[in-house]
Design a protein around this motif. Structure first.
Motif, PDB file in Angstrom:
ATOM      1  N   ILE A 461      32.597  50.905  41.351  1.00 46.08           N
ATOM      2  CA  ILE A 461      33.237  51.091  42.857  1.00 46.08           C
ATOM      3  C   ILE A 461      34.857  51.006  42.466  1.00 46.08           C
ATOM      4  O   ILE A 461      35.492  51.187  42.560  1.00 46.08           O
ATOM      5  CB  ILE A 461      32.090  51.138  43.746  1.00 46.08           C
ATOM      6  CG1 ILE A 461      31.630  52.409  43.676  1.00 46.08           C
ATOM      7  CG2 ILE A 461      33.586  51.272  45.047  1.00 46.08           C
ATOM      8  CD1 ILE A 461      30.279  51.555  45.228  1.00 46.08           C
ATOM      9  N   GLU A 462      33.906  49.260  42.064  1.00 49.54           N
ATOM     10  CA  GLU A 462      35.480  47.941  42.036  1.00 49.54           C
ATOM     11  C   GLU A 462      36.535  49.062  41.056  1.00 49.54           C
ATOM     12  O   GLU A 462      37.945  49.130  40.734  1.00 49.54           O
ATOM     13  CB  GLU A 462      35.373  46.995  41.355  1.00 49.54           C
ATOM     14  CG  GLU A 462      34.795  45.825  42.359  1.00 49.54           C
ATOM     15  CD  GLU A 462      34.090  44.379  41.799  1.00 49.54           C
ATOM     16  OE1 GLU A 462      34.982  44.136  40.888  1.00 49.54           O
ATOM     17  OE2 GLU A 462      33.677  44.360  42.808  1.00 49.54           O
ATOM     18  N   GLU A 463      36.172  49.420  40.044  1.00 46.18           N
ATOM     19  CA  GLU A 463      37.144  49.887  37.793  1.00 46.18           C
ATOM     20  C   GLU A 463      37.437  50.988  39.320  1.00 46.18           C
ATOM     21  O   GLU A 463      38.011  51.464  38.700  1.00 46.18           O
ATOM     22  CB  GLU A 463      35.582  50.200  37.409  1.00 46.18           C
ATOM     23  CG  GLU A 463      35.138  48.558  36.267  1.00 46.18           C
ATOM     24  CD  GLU A 463      34.574  49.152  35.508  1.00 46.18           C
ATOM     25  OE1 GLU A 463      33.407  50.156  35.195  1.00 46.18           O
ATOM     26  OE2 GLU A 463      33.696  47.741  35.374  1.00 46.18           O
ATOM     27  N   HIS A 477      33.040  42.441  53.389  1.00 43.27           N
ATOM     28  CA  HIS A 477      32.574  40.418  53.587  1.00 43.27           C
ATOM     29  C   HIS A 477      32.107  40.317  52.191  1.00 43.27           C
ATOM     30  O   HIS A 477      32.117  39.085  52.268  1.00 43.27           O
ATOM     31  CB  HIS A 477      31.021  40.080  54.509  1.00 43.27           C
ATOM     32  CG  HIS A 477      32.056  41.012  56.228  1.00 43.27           C
ATOM     33  ND1 HIS A 477      33.081  40.368  56.943  1.00 43.27           N
ATOM     34  CD2 HIS A 477      31.531  41.772  56.548  1.00 43.27           C
ATOM     35  CE1 HIS A 477      33.533  40.938  57.694  1.00 43.27           C
ATOM     36  NE2 HIS A 477      32.374  42.147  58.021  1.00 43.27           N
ATOM     37  N   ASP A 478      32.080  40.826  51.426  1.00 42.81           N
ATOM     38  CA  ASP A 478      31.066  40.317  49.392  1.00 42.81           C
ATOM     39  C   ASP A 478      32.544  40.130  49.853  1.00 42.81           C
ATOM     40  O   ASP A 478      33.929  40.810  48.725  1.00 42.81           O
ATOM     41  CB  ASP A 478      31.124  41.979  48.988  1.00 42.81           C
ATOM     42  CG  ASP A 478      31.030  41.541  47.902  1.00 42.81           C
ATOM     43  OD1 ASP A 478      31.274  39.873  46.845  1.00 42.81           O
ATOM     44  OD2 ASP A 478      29.888  41.967  46.804  1.00 42.81           O
ATOM     45  N   ARG A 479      32.866  38.514  49.048  1.00 37.12           N
ATOM     46  CA  ARG A 479      34.128  37.772  49.050  1.00 37.12           C
ATOM     47  C   ARG A 479      34.894  38.268  47.509  1.00 37.12           C
ATOM     48  O   ARG A 479      35.672  38.271  47.400  1.00 37.12           O
ATOM     49  CB  ARG A 479      33.735  36.419  48.951  1.00 37.12           C
ATOM     50  CG  ARG A 479      34.964  35.763  48.845  1.00 37.12           C
ATOM     51  CD  ARG A 479      34.472  34.214  48.819  1.00 37.12           C
ATOM     52  NE  ARG A 479      33.820  33.718  48.107  1.00 37.12           N
ATOM     53  CZ  ARG A 479      33.003  32.487  48.065  1.00 37.12           C
ATOM     54  NH1 ARG A 479      32.163  32.715  48.895  1.00 37.12           N
ATOM     55  NH2 ARG A 479      32.297  32.305  46.996  1.00 37.12           N
ATOM     56  N   GLU A 480      33.648  38.800  46.147  1.00 39.03           N
ATOM     57  CA  GLU A 480      33.619  38.993  45.271  1.00 39.03           C
ATOM     58  C   GLU A 480      34.504  40.120  45.528  1.00 39.03           C
ATOM     59  O   GLU A 480      35.948  40.900  44.034  1.00 39.03           O
ATOM     60  CB  GLU A 480      32.764  39.240  44.251  1.00 39.03           C
ATOM     61  CG  GLU A 480      32.785  38.881  42.635  1.00 39.03           C
ATOM     62  CD  GLU A 480      33.362  37.029  42.332  1.00 39.03           C
ATOM     63  OE1 GLU A 480      33.802  37.510  40.776  1.00 39.03           O
ATOM     64  OE2 GLU A 480      33.036  36.328  43.483  1.00 39.03           O
ATOM     65  N   PHE A 481      34.198  41.037  45.927  1.00 36.74           N
ATOM     66  CA  PHE A 481      34.761  42.613  46.459  1.00 36.74           C
ATOM     67  C   PHE A 481      35.953  42.214  46.534  1.00 36.74           C
ATOM     68  O   PHE A 481      36.920  42.961  45.660  1.00 36.74           O
ATOM     69  CB  PHE A 481      34.004  43.442  46.478  1.00 36.74           C
ATOM     70  CG  PHE A 481      34.319  44.983  46.890  1.00 36.74           C
ATOM     71  CD1 PHE A 481      33.515  46.096  45.900  1.00 36.74           C
ATOM     72  CD2 PHE A 481      35.196  45.408  48.011  1.00 36.74           C
ATOM     73  CE1 PHE A 481      34.366  46.886  45.613  1.00 36.74           C
ATOM     74  CE2 PHE A 481      35.767  47.135  48.336  1.00 36.74           C
ATOM     75  CZ  PHE A 481      35.149  47.399  47.428  1.00 36.74           C
ATOM     76  N   CYS A 482      36.483  42.056  47.341  1.00 38.55           N
ATOM     77  CA  CYS A 482      37.794  41.829  48.358  1.00 38.55           C
ATOM     78  C   CYS A 482      38.896  40.978  47.175  1.00 38.55           C
ATOM     79  O   CYS A 482      40.024  40.983  47.534  1.00 38.55           O
ATOM     80  CB  CYS A 482      37.876  40.628  49.624  1.00 38.55           C
ATOM     81  SG  CYS A 482      37.001  41.587  50.726  1.00 38.55           S
ATOM     82  N   THR A 483      38.099  39.632  46.357  1.00 39.69           N
ATOM     83  CA  THR A 483      39.301  39.060  45.487  1.00 39.69           C
ATOM     84  C   THR A 483      39.075  40.541  44.843  1.00 39.69           C
ATOM     85  O   THR A 483      41.016  40.451  43.848  1.00 39.69           O
ATOM     86  CB  THR A 483      38.689  37.845  44.779  1.00 39.69           C
ATOM     87  OG1 THR A 483      38.752  36.879  46.169  1.00 39.69           O
ATOM     88  CG2 THR A 483      39.157  37.407  44.258  1.00 39.69           C
ATOM     89  N   ASN A 484      38.450  40.750  44.440  1.00 38.36           N
ATOM     90  CA  ASN A 484      39.001  41.762  43.186  1.00 38.36           C
ATOM     91  C   ASN A 484      40.135  43.008  43.348  1.00 38.36           C
ATOM     92  O   ASN A 484      40.692  43.183  42.726  1.00 38.36           O
ATOM     93  CB  ASN A 484      37.798  42.311  42.576  1.00 38.36           C
ATOM     94  CG  ASN A 484      37.138  41.565  41.563  1.00 38.36           C
ATOM     95  OD1 ASN A 484      37.687  40.524  41.112  1.00 38.36           O
ATOM     96  ND2 ASN A 484      35.549  41.388  41.300  1.00 38.36           N
ATOM     97  N   MET A 485      39.685  43.208  44.874  1.00 37.93           N
ATOM     98  CA  MET A 485      40.004  44.807  45.074  1.00 37.93           C
ATOM     99  C   MET A 485      41.400  44.736  46.195  1.00 37.93           C
ATOM    100  O   MET A 485      42.389  45.540  45.645  1.00 37.93           O
ATOM    101  CB  MET A 485      38.926  45.618  46.163  1.00 37.93           C
ATOM    102  CG  MET A 485      37.882  46.120  44.998  1.00 37.93           C
ATOM    103  SD  MET A 485      38.267  46.990  43.477  1.00 37.93           S
ATOM    104  CE  MET A 485      39.654  48.073  44.650  1.00 37.93           C
ATOM    105  N   ALA A 486      41.763  42.958  46.877  1.00 42.65           N
ATOM    106  CA  ALA A 486      42.444  43.739  47.599  1.00 42.65           C
ATOM    107  C   ALA A 486      44.139  43.369  47.384  1.00 42.65           C
ATOM    108  O   ALA A 486      44.039  42.521  46.918  1.00 42.65           O
ATOM    109  CB  ALA A 486      42.134  42.751  48.657  1.00 42.65           C
TER     110      ALA A 486
END
Length: 492
Positions: A461-463, A477-486
């Protein structure tokens, strides 16, 4: 220290024609902090149920500890929290309970409030603290991070890191890395245990996958070369054999013994090549069994005719007389990927609903572009039921695209024949996400979209969102997802 032994475990649900586990064998040390991972629907919660004795199975599970499951079922949530803990822990002293709660930064006064007045984070912390006070217990902790804000996740991960003797099901990469020392993974064809954090396990998995893919390509080329060589040698032997019944160019008789010997020798060589070919095919069949398919997803994002989609100026939201958030100002422009951050109860979901067009009481200025099409994913999946084809038709989305996205998110075709209400929590969330990705929209608004979603699907989904330069407003609240996406973070 003691061991939990699993021997020849085989299990299928009644009426099902496919086994979830088949002849599974492994050992768990009861001192481990064990992270439990695997794609949705692979049987993580089912395995915890087997440890708890909820299902009949063949094989053997032996342990010298008793198992406790989180989330613990609280029958009467209207009771005071202290009374609920006393029911769980009749022999524990009050100071021990207070000590555990203090480690999780929970104030003592929550003990004297009805349990159902506690926030999700407070309920999670109270139940975890109580369960870790149970003697000779091995905890089965099933997705404790769902609905926890980032601050609460950090506290809970630090608390778990100070403990041992548990299996933790979580798909939050950063959370797992902070509090596990072994990984139990349910793969496509087996279950395996590795020492280390989730990142260690993922690095090893990627290395193994790359090795197998390279070996697979090498063997594929070898099989083609051997196949061509076998055909050519076989043709030569047949051509030589045919000359036994003819004459040499000079007109003299052929030496049938010599030609027969030559033909047999070439046939033997052909058989040898064929055997090597079959051996290479056997080797090839052993590869790729646990390589997860992560095909690219597609989405139907529309381009809006203006750069600015939404604008909020000094917006405050109210429920009755209660103000849930105040003085919020930001804009959403095309290509923005905005993360709404803040503690539970800060008004994040209310803000999303306002932008989606729900009747919400607010003050300040709120502008939304005309004819703006929004695709919304809610936290709630409890309403999902019925057939996937009917679901696609009711929501006016392309059924082929909808099911293709689900297939790429690791849905087996057999799932398409089942009622959605029977899906796992992660599979239900994937239905909502696949619907959203199938909708033609200018703006995607997702409220905690990754709850219950497995790690590999999160990465897909990130990709997807990065590749399509999607415009999205999300709470996650998934820190890794927010770091990669926002591209922007709005703190409430």
């Amino acid at each position: 220290m003691s061991l939990i032994n699993v021997s020849n475990l085989t299990f299928a649900y009644e009426g099902s024609y496919d086994n979830i586990f088949e002849n599974v064998n492994f050992q768990i040390d009861t001192d481990w902090k064990l992270g439990f991972t695997g794609r949705n629907g692979r049987g993580k919660t089912t395995f915890l149920g087997l440890l708890l004795g909820k299902h009949e199975y063949s094989g053997k599970i032996s342990a010298q500890v008793h198992f406790e499951y989180f989330p613990y079922f609280v029958e009467n949530k209207g009771e005071n929290t202290l009374d609920i803990i006393h029911e769980m822990l009749p022999d524990r002293l009050h100071w021990e309970v207070v000590r555990e709660l203090s480690l999780l930064q929970v104030a003592e006064d929550v003990l004297y409030r009805p349990f159902d007045t506690l926030s999700n984070g407070e309920q999670t912390k109270v139940l975890l603290a109580a369960l870790f006070l149970k003697e000779n217990a091995f905890l089965l902790i099933d997705e404790p991070t769902n609905h926890l804000d980032s601050h609460a996740r950090k506290l809970v991960s630090e608390y778990l890191n100070s403990k041992s003797g548990y299996i933790l099901v979580s798909h939050d990469r950063a959370f797992l890395d902070h509090c596990v020392d072994h990984i139990l993974s349910i793969n496509k064809t087996n279950i395996e245990i590795q020492k280390g954090t989730f990142s260690d396990w993922w690095e090893n998995k990627e290395r193994q996958d790359h090795f197998e893919l390279a070996e697979n390509e090498k063997l594929r080329k070898d099989i083609k070369r051997l196949s061509d060589a076998a055909k050519q040698t076989s043709n030569w032997s047949h051509e030589v054999e045919k000359t036994k019944n003819g004459t040499r160019n000079s007109g003299s008789k052929v030496d049938k013994g010599y030609i027969g010997h030559k033909a047999a020798k070439m046939m033997k060589r052909s058989k040898g090549i064929e055997q090597r070919q079959h051996s290479a095919m056997d080797e090839k069949s052993k590869l790729l069994k646990n390589v997860e398919t992560t095909e690219s997803l597609k989405m139907a994002q529309l381009r809006y005719h203006r750069s600015q989609l939404v604008e909020l100026e000094h917006v405050s939201i109210f429920y009755g007389d209660k103000k849930v958030c105040s003085d919020i100002s930001f804009t959403i422009e095309q290509g923005d990927r905005i993360a709404l951050a803040g503690k539970n109860g800060a008004g994040k979901s209310s803000l999303l609903k306002l932008i989606c067009g729900e009747e919400i009481t607010y003050t300040g200025t709120f502008r939304k572009g005309s004819q703006l099409k929004i695709s919304y994913v809610s936290q709630d999946t409890s309403h999902l039921q019925g057939d996937l084809s009917d679901y696609a038709r009711i929501h006016g989305i392309d059924e082929s695209l909808f099911k293709a996205i689900l297939r790429k998110l690791d849905f087996a075709r057999v799932q398409f024949e089942k009622d959605i209400s029977s899906f796992s929590g992660g599979q239900k969330k994937k239905v909502l996400l696949a619907k959203s990705l199938s909708e033609k929209a200018h703006l995607h608004i997702w409220d905690e979209p990754l709850n219950f979603i497995d790690v590999i699907s999160r990465m897909q989904i990130e990709e997807l969102l990065l590749e399509h330069e999607s415009t999205i407003l999300f709470v996650e609240h998934d820190r890794e997802f927010c770091t990669n996406m926002a591209t922007k973070i709005i703190e409430l």
